[in-house]
Design a protein around this motif. Sequence first.
Motif, PDB file in Angstrom:
ATOM      1  N   ARG A 128       3.114  11.941   1.360  1.00  0.00           N
ATOM      2  CA  ARG A 128       2.032  11.293   0.617  1.00  0.00           C
ATOM      3  C   ARG A 128       1.669  12.112  -0.622  1.00  0.00           C
ATOM      4  O   ARG A 128       1.401  11.558  -1.696  1.00  0.00           O
ATOM      5  CB  ARG A 128       0.793  11.151   1.501  1.00  0.00           C
ATOM      6  CG  ARG A 128       0.934  10.138   2.629  1.00  0.00           C
ATOM      7  CD  ARG A 128      -0.283  10.164   3.546  1.00  0.00           C
ATOM      8  NE  ARG A 128      -0.167   9.144   4.576  1.00  0.00           N
ATOM      9  CZ  ARG A 128      -0.653   7.913   4.465  1.00  0.00           C
ATOM     10  NH1 ARG A 128      -1.306   7.561   3.372  1.00  0.00           N
ATOM     11  NH2 ARG A 128      -0.502   7.044   5.444  1.00  0.00           N
ATOM     12  N   ARG A 159       7.112  -0.913  -6.405  1.00  0.00           N
ATOM     13  CA  ARG A 159       7.837  -0.611  -5.170  1.00  0.00           C
ATOM     14  C   ARG A 159       9.337  -0.506  -5.437  1.00  0.00           C
ATOM     15  O   ARG A 159      10.018   0.377  -4.897  1.00  0.00           O
ATOM     16  CB  ARG A 159       7.556  -1.693  -4.113  1.00  0.00           C
ATOM     17  CG  ARG A 159       6.141  -1.670  -3.582  1.00  0.00           C
ATOM     18  CD  ARG A 159       5.899  -2.762  -2.555  1.00  0.00           C
ATOM     19  NE  ARG A 159       6.563  -2.489  -1.280  1.00  0.00           N
ATOM     20  CZ  ARG A 159       6.446  -3.261  -0.198  1.00  0.00           C
ATOM     21  NH1 ARG A 159       5.705  -4.385  -0.267  1.00  0.00           N
ATOM     22  NH2 ARG A 159       7.061  -2.952   0.927  1.00  0.00           N
ATOM     23  N   ILE A 187       3.958  11.438  -3.526  1.00  0.00           N
ATOM     24  CA  ILE A 187       3.676  10.144  -4.156  1.00  0.00           C
ATOM     25  C   ILE A 187       2.464  10.252  -5.068  1.00  0.00           C
ATOM     26  O   ILE A 187       2.464   9.745  -6.199  1.00  0.00           O
ATOM     27  CB  ILE A 187       3.468   9.050  -3.095  1.00  0.00           C
ATOM     28  CG1 ILE A 187       4.781   8.806  -2.333  1.00  0.00           C
ATOM     29  CG2 ILE A 187       2.987   7.750  -3.755  1.00  0.00           C
ATOM     30  CD1 ILE A 187       4.665   7.788  -1.214  1.00  0.00           C
ATOM     31  N   HIS A 188       1.420  10.933  -4.594  1.00  0.00           N
ATOM     32  CA  HIS A 188       0.231  11.124  -5.437  1.00  0.00           C
ATOM     33  C   HIS A 188       0.586  11.928  -6.688  1.00  0.00           C
ATOM     34  O   HIS A 188       0.080  11.638  -7.790  1.00  0.00           O
ATOM     35  CB  HIS A 188      -0.873  11.824  -4.642  1.00  0.00           C
ATOM     36  CG  HIS A 188      -1.554  10.942  -3.631  1.00  0.00           C
ATOM     37  ND1 HIS A 188      -2.194   9.770  -3.975  1.00  0.00           N
ATOM     38  CD2 HIS A 188      -1.697  11.069  -2.283  1.00  0.00           C
ATOM     39  CE1 HIS A 188      -2.709   9.201  -2.898  1.00  0.00           C
ATOM     40  NE2 HIS A 188      -2.419   9.966  -1.851  1.00  0.00           N
ATOM     41  N   THR A 242       0.835  -1.196   0.000  1.00  0.00           N
ATOM     42  CA  THR A 242       0.000   0.000   0.000  1.00  0.00           C
ATOM     43  C   THR A 242       0.876   1.255   0.000  1.00  0.00           C
ATOM     44  O   THR A 242       2.111   1.182   0.077  1.00  0.00           O
ATOM     45  CB  THR A 242      -0.885   0.011   1.246  1.00  0.00           C
ATOM     46  OG1 THR A 242      -0.036   0.109   2.418  1.00  0.00           O
ATOM     47  CG2 THR A 242      -1.728  -1.252   1.338  1.00  0.00           C
ATOM     48  N   LEU A 243       0.223   2.405  -0.043  1.00  0.00           N
ATOM     49  CA  LEU A 243       0.956   3.665   0.036  1.00  0.00           C
ATOM     50  C   LEU A 243       1.739   3.738   1.345  1.00  0.00           C
ATOM     51  O   LEU A 243       2.876   4.237   1.376  1.00  0.00           O
ATOM     52  CB  LEU A 243      -0.018   4.835  -0.088  1.00  0.00           C
ATOM     53  CG  LEU A 243       0.602   6.234  -0.205  1.00  0.00           C
ATOM     54  CD1 LEU A 243      -0.255   7.134  -1.080  1.00  0.00           C
ATOM     55  CD2 LEU A 243       0.775   6.887   1.174  1.00  0.00           C
ATOM     56  N   ASP A 244       1.140   3.247   2.434  1.00  0.00           N
ATOM     57  CA  ASP A 244       1.861   3.239   3.711  1.00  0.00           C
ATOM     58  C   ASP A 244       3.110   2.372   3.633  1.00  0.00           C
ATOM     59  O   ASP A 244       4.145   2.698   4.229  1.00  0.00           O
ATOM     60  CB  ASP A 244       0.946   2.733   4.830  1.00  0.00           C
ATOM     61  CG  ASP A 244      -0.094   3.766   5.240  1.00  0.00           C
ATOM     62  OD1 ASP A 244       0.167   4.969   5.032  1.00  0.00           O
ATOM     63  OD2 ASP A 244      -1.161   3.370   5.747  1.00  0.00           O
ATOM     64  N   PRO A 252      -2.263   2.489  -7.999  1.00  0.00           N
ATOM     65  CA  PRO A 252      -2.347   1.205  -7.291  1.00  0.00           C
ATOM     66  C   PRO A 252      -3.561   0.413  -7.751  1.00  0.00           C
ATOM     67  O   PRO A 252      -4.556   0.980  -8.226  1.00  0.00           O
ATOM     68  CB  PRO A 252      -2.492   1.630  -5.823  1.00  0.00           C
ATOM     69  CG  PRO A 252      -3.118   2.990  -5.881  1.00  0.00           C
ATOM     70  CD  PRO A 252      -2.554   3.640  -7.123  1.00  0.00           C
ATOM     71  N   HIS A 254       0.304  -1.321  -4.693  1.00  0.00           N
ATOM     72  CA  HIS A 254       1.333  -1.087  -5.699  1.00  0.00           C
ATOM     73  C   HIS A 254       2.102  -2.397  -5.894  1.00  0.00           C
ATOM     74  O   HIS A 254       2.479  -3.059  -4.918  1.00  0.00           O
ATOM     75  CB  HIS A 254       2.288   0.021  -5.248  1.00  0.00           C
ATOM     76  CG  HIS A 254       1.626   1.354  -5.091  1.00  0.00           C
ATOM     77  ND1 HIS A 254       1.550   2.264  -6.117  1.00  0.00           N
ATOM     78  CD2 HIS A 254       0.994   1.912  -4.019  1.00  0.00           C
ATOM     79  CE1 HIS A 254       0.915   3.350  -5.681  1.00  0.00           C
ATOM     80  NE2 HIS A 254       0.565   3.164  -4.420  1.00  0.00           N
TER      81      HIS A 254
END
Length: 289
Positions: A23, A57, A26-27, A6-8, A38, A52
């Motif tokens: 964040r 990654r 990344i967006h 995930t984004l996290d 994703p 993702h």
Amino acid sequence: MHGPGTLDDLLEDAREAGYEISRRTIHDWISLGLLDNPQRRGAGRGSRPGLHSTNQRKLFLLLLSKRVEMPKIPALALVPFGIWLWWGEEWLPTRQALKAFRTWFGDGLRRKQVCVEAARATLEQIDHPAATETARNRFVRLFAEMSYQGGTTPELRNELEDAARAVFEPPSVFTTSSLARAVGPASMPWTLEMLLDRIDSTTSAMQAVRDNKVDEELLVRSRALYLQTKHWYEDLRPGLAAQAVGPFVGLYREQNLDDHFNNIGYEVFTAIAMLLVSPIAQAQFPPSG
């Protein structure tokens, strides 16, 4: 790193590698094609965060490391684009590659640089020792201007043809002669007609990019043409270098990996130009359907 995340997970990957990123950044990278969207898991309220892929990654960490030496986004966009160009869809989707290409090419300064580079590269191939600096500067200016505009008028086209002739067949040498000039190795001679075709193709490609007419299909065809041309050129390059004389000696030098990477945007742009105007290229790499 274990599989999709995930984004996290991306944020944690960055922290573990010693990088700080928000964040929002990344967006932004996703919107610009540096990263792919994703994969969604479920729909509606309470759906789980998208994932993702493992390759994305890995790409994310590569981008973070490359950002140190290439902080500007258009240059950084060549990283995912190069991965797609050299290793294909299984590593990076074409939809992302197209966004990355548009990001690299998208700003006005980049477009001007591409046009000036095309003009100077062409001048290098066709320049005559007897041409004047005024004629050379006029040719580069008109070629870059016409290409950047992505269109022309009969008057501007005639003016550019005159400028091209002045550097290719300078009047001090060719006015009193009925000879036509061809330059370069015997296996790849350049003529004035070929030069004018190059100008027309560059102008057509610029117009297509400006009008957002470069779609996934055209990009895939351009990749195929680029790869074939690269293989063909590398096979011929030693022989071309051996035949080259005068100003052409440096044109066929062996390139290192950095050279290949730095040139991919311009070279794919050139492939797009060929597919837009060359019947031979169009027949060899036709549109699907």
